[in-house]
Design a protein around this motif. Structure first.
Motif, PDB file in Angstrom:
ATOM      1  N   LEU A   1       5.261  14.047  -1.453  1.00  0.00           N
ATOM      2  CA  LEU A   1       4.196  14.345  -0.616  1.00  0.00           C
ATOM      3  C   LEU A   1       4.204  12.912   0.255  1.00  0.00           C
ATOM      4  O   LEU A   1       3.789  12.873   1.423  1.00  0.00           O
ATOM      5  N   ALA A   2       4.467  11.830  -0.326  1.00  0.00           N
ATOM      6  CA  ALA A   2       4.612  10.514   0.410  1.00  0.00           C
ATOM      7  C   ALA A   2       5.594  10.658   1.629  1.00  0.00           C
ATOM      8  O   ALA A   2       5.286  10.371   2.823  1.00  0.00           O
ATOM      9  N   ASN A   3       6.633  11.476   1.334  1.00  0.00           N
ATOM     10  CA  ASN A   3       7.547  11.658   2.385  1.00  0.00           C
ATOM     11  C   ASN A   3       7.019  12.828   3.358  1.00  0.00           C
ATOM     12  O   ASN A   3       7.362  12.690   4.727  1.00  0.00           O
ATOM     13  N   TYR A   4       6.166  13.644   2.887  1.00  0.00           N
ATOM     14  CA  TYR A   4       5.690  14.702   3.775  1.00  0.00           C
ATOM     15  C   TYR A   4       4.537  14.001   4.752  1.00  0.00           C
ATOM     16  O   TYR A   4       4.439  14.483   5.736  1.00  0.00           O
ATOM     17  N   LEU A   5       3.957  13.192   4.480  1.00  0.00           N
ATOM     18  CA  LEU A   5       3.028  12.322   5.161  1.00  0.00           C
ATOM     19  C   LEU A   5       3.794  11.657   6.386  1.00  0.00           C
ATOM     20  O   LEU A   5       3.306  11.806   7.476  1.00  0.00           O
ATOM     21  N   GLU A   6       5.029  11.382   6.160  1.00  0.00           N
ATOM     22  CA  GLU A   6       5.792  10.741   7.188  1.00  0.00           C
ATOM     23  C   GLU A   6       6.234  11.828   7.857  1.00  0.00           C
ATOM     24  O   GLU A   6       6.316  11.457   9.381  1.00  0.00           O
ATOM     25  N   LEU A   7       6.520  12.972   7.842  1.00  0.00           N
ATOM     26  CA  LEU A   7       6.793  14.192   8.396  1.00  0.00           C
ATOM     27  C   LEU A   7       5.591  14.458   9.203  1.00  0.00           C
ATOM     28  O   LEU A   7       5.964  14.890  10.590  1.00  0.00           O
ATOM     29  N   LEU A   8       4.568  14.326   8.688  1.00  0.00           N
ATOM     30  CA  LEU A   8       3.453  14.776   9.716  1.00  0.00           C
ATOM     31  C   LEU A   8       3.142  13.711  10.519  1.00  0.00           C
ATOM     32  O   LEU A   8       2.807  14.108  11.864  1.00  0.00           O
ATOM     33  N   ARG A   9       3.578  12.520  10.426  1.00  0.00           N
ATOM     34  CA  ARG A   9       3.540  11.603  11.741  1.00  0.00           C
ATOM     35  C   ARG A   9       4.514  12.027  12.594  1.00  0.00           C
ATOM     36  O   ARG A   9       4.204  11.899  13.669  1.00  0.00           O
TER      37      ARG A   9
ATOM     38  N   MET B   1       1.019  -1.159   0.110  1.00  0.00           N
ATOM     39  CA  MET B   1      -0.139   0.127   0.067  1.00  0.00           C
ATOM     40  C   MET B   1       0.768   1.205  -0.054  1.00  0.00           C
ATOM     41  O   MET B   1       0.529   2.147  -0.688  1.00  0.00           O
ATOM     42  N   LYS B   2       2.103   1.226   0.923  1.00  0.00           N
ATOM     43  CA  LYS B   2       2.756   2.560   0.675  1.00  0.00           C
ATOM     44  C   LYS B   2       3.451   2.754  -0.684  1.00  0.00           C
ATOM     45  O   LYS B   2       3.756   3.712  -1.163  1.00  0.00           O
ATOM     46  N   ARG B   3       3.725   1.502  -1.301  1.00  0.00           N
ATOM     47  CA  ARG B   3       4.249   1.730  -2.827  1.00  0.00           C
ATOM     48  C   ARG B   3       3.074   2.396  -3.713  1.00  0.00           C
ATOM     49  O   ARG B   3       3.500   3.394  -4.352  1.00  0.00           O
ATOM     50  N   LEU B   4       2.055   2.221  -3.538  1.00  0.00           N
ATOM     51  CA  LEU B   4       1.054   2.625  -4.274  1.00  0.00           C
ATOM     52  C   LEU B   4       0.810   4.198  -3.900  1.00  0.00           C
ATOM     53  O   LEU B   4       0.494   5.013  -4.598  1.00  0.00           O
ATOM     54  N   LEU B   5       0.871   4.460  -2.648  1.00  0.00           N
ATOM     55  CA  LEU B   5       0.560   5.971  -2.349  1.00  0.00           C
ATOM     56  C   LEU B   5       1.885   6.627  -2.778  1.00  0.00           C
ATOM     57  O   LEU B   5       1.371   7.764  -3.031  1.00  0.00           O
ATOM     58  N   ARG B   6       2.959   6.170  -2.633  1.00  0.00           N
ATOM     59  CA  ARG B   6       4.348   7.040  -3.360  1.00  0.00           C
ATOM     60  C   ARG B   6       3.899   7.122  -4.611  1.00  0.00           C
ATOM     61  O   ARG B   6       4.150   8.114  -5.538  1.00  0.00           O
ATOM     62  N   GLU B   7       3.147   6.083  -5.434  1.00  0.00           N
ATOM     63  CA  GLU B   7       2.885   6.189  -6.892  1.00  0.00           C
ATOM     64  C   GLU B   7       1.836   7.295  -7.146  1.00  0.00           C
ATOM     65  O   GLU B   7       2.064   7.950  -8.147  1.00  0.00           O
ATOM     66  N   LEU B   8       0.911   7.265  -6.230  1.00  0.00           N
ATOM     67  CA  LEU B   8      -0.103   8.253  -6.454  1.00  0.00           C
ATOM     68  C   LEU B   8      -0.035   9.458  -6.302  1.00  0.00           C
ATOM     69  O   LEU B   8      -0.378  10.555  -6.784  1.00  0.00           O
ATOM     70  N   LEU B   9       0.796   9.831  -4.897  1.00  0.00           N
ATOM     71  CA  LEU B   9       0.908  11.257  -4.590  1.00  0.00           C
ATOM     72  C   LEU B   9       2.448  11.677  -5.032  1.00  0.00           C
ATOM     73  O   LEU B   9       2.623  12.828  -4.950  1.00  0.00           O
ATOM     74  N   GLY B  10       3.207  10.945  -5.276  1.00  0.00           N
ATOM     75  CA  GLY B  10       4.814  11.174  -5.730  1.00  0.00           C
ATOM     76  C   GLY B  10       5.509  11.081  -4.399  1.00  0.00           C
ATOM     77  O   GLY B  10       5.206  11.086  -3.183  1.00  0.00           O
ATOM     78  N   GLU B  11       6.861  10.890  -4.645  1.00  0.00           N
ATOM     79  CA  GLU B  11       7.774  10.832  -3.608  1.00  0.00           C
ATOM     80  C   GLU B  11       7.731  11.887  -2.557  1.00  0.00           C
ATOM     81  O   GLU B  11       7.722  11.749  -1.402  1.00  0.00           O
TER      82      GLU B  11
END
Length: 102
Positions: A13-21, A1-11
């Motif tokens: 923004l996916a990293n930004y989600l980790e920053l939000l956590r 699922m995380k790979r799909l998230l990176r594919e859909l949002l881009g690298e």
């Protein structure tokens, strides 16, 4: 699922989600207030980022979005992240909490 998230949002923004956590974990340590979720979509059905496992879920059921749901909502999530809307919601929550020394 995380790979799909990176594919859909881009690298980025996916990293930004980790920053939000990480920001949620920091706020919990600093203010002593548990915040397990960050709202990603607030119009209609609310979609959240769960701090504990990093999954994007429906608020109503706490169930992770299925692949087709994530694909359908990815543009709205991306728009809310890029516009600063998610960050604004997080900042609004922080202002409701008294910080150290207040």
């Amino acid at each position: 699922m995380k790979r799909l998230l990176r594919e859909l949002l881009g690298e980025e923004l996916a990293n930004y989600l980790e920053l939000l956590r990480a920001k949620l974990a920091f706020a919990e340590e600093l203010y002593g207030v548990k915040m397990n979720y960050v709202p990603l979509i607030t119009e209609g059905e609310i979609v959240i980022l769960d701090k504990r496992d990093g999954l994007i879920k429906w608020l109503r059921s706490k169930e992770p979005l299925k692949e087709h749901e994530l694909r359908k909502l990815s543009e709205r999530i991306k728009r809310n992240l890029e516009s600063g809307y998610v960050e604004m919601l997080l900042a609004m929550n922080m202002s409701c909490v008294n910080g150290p020394g207040e």
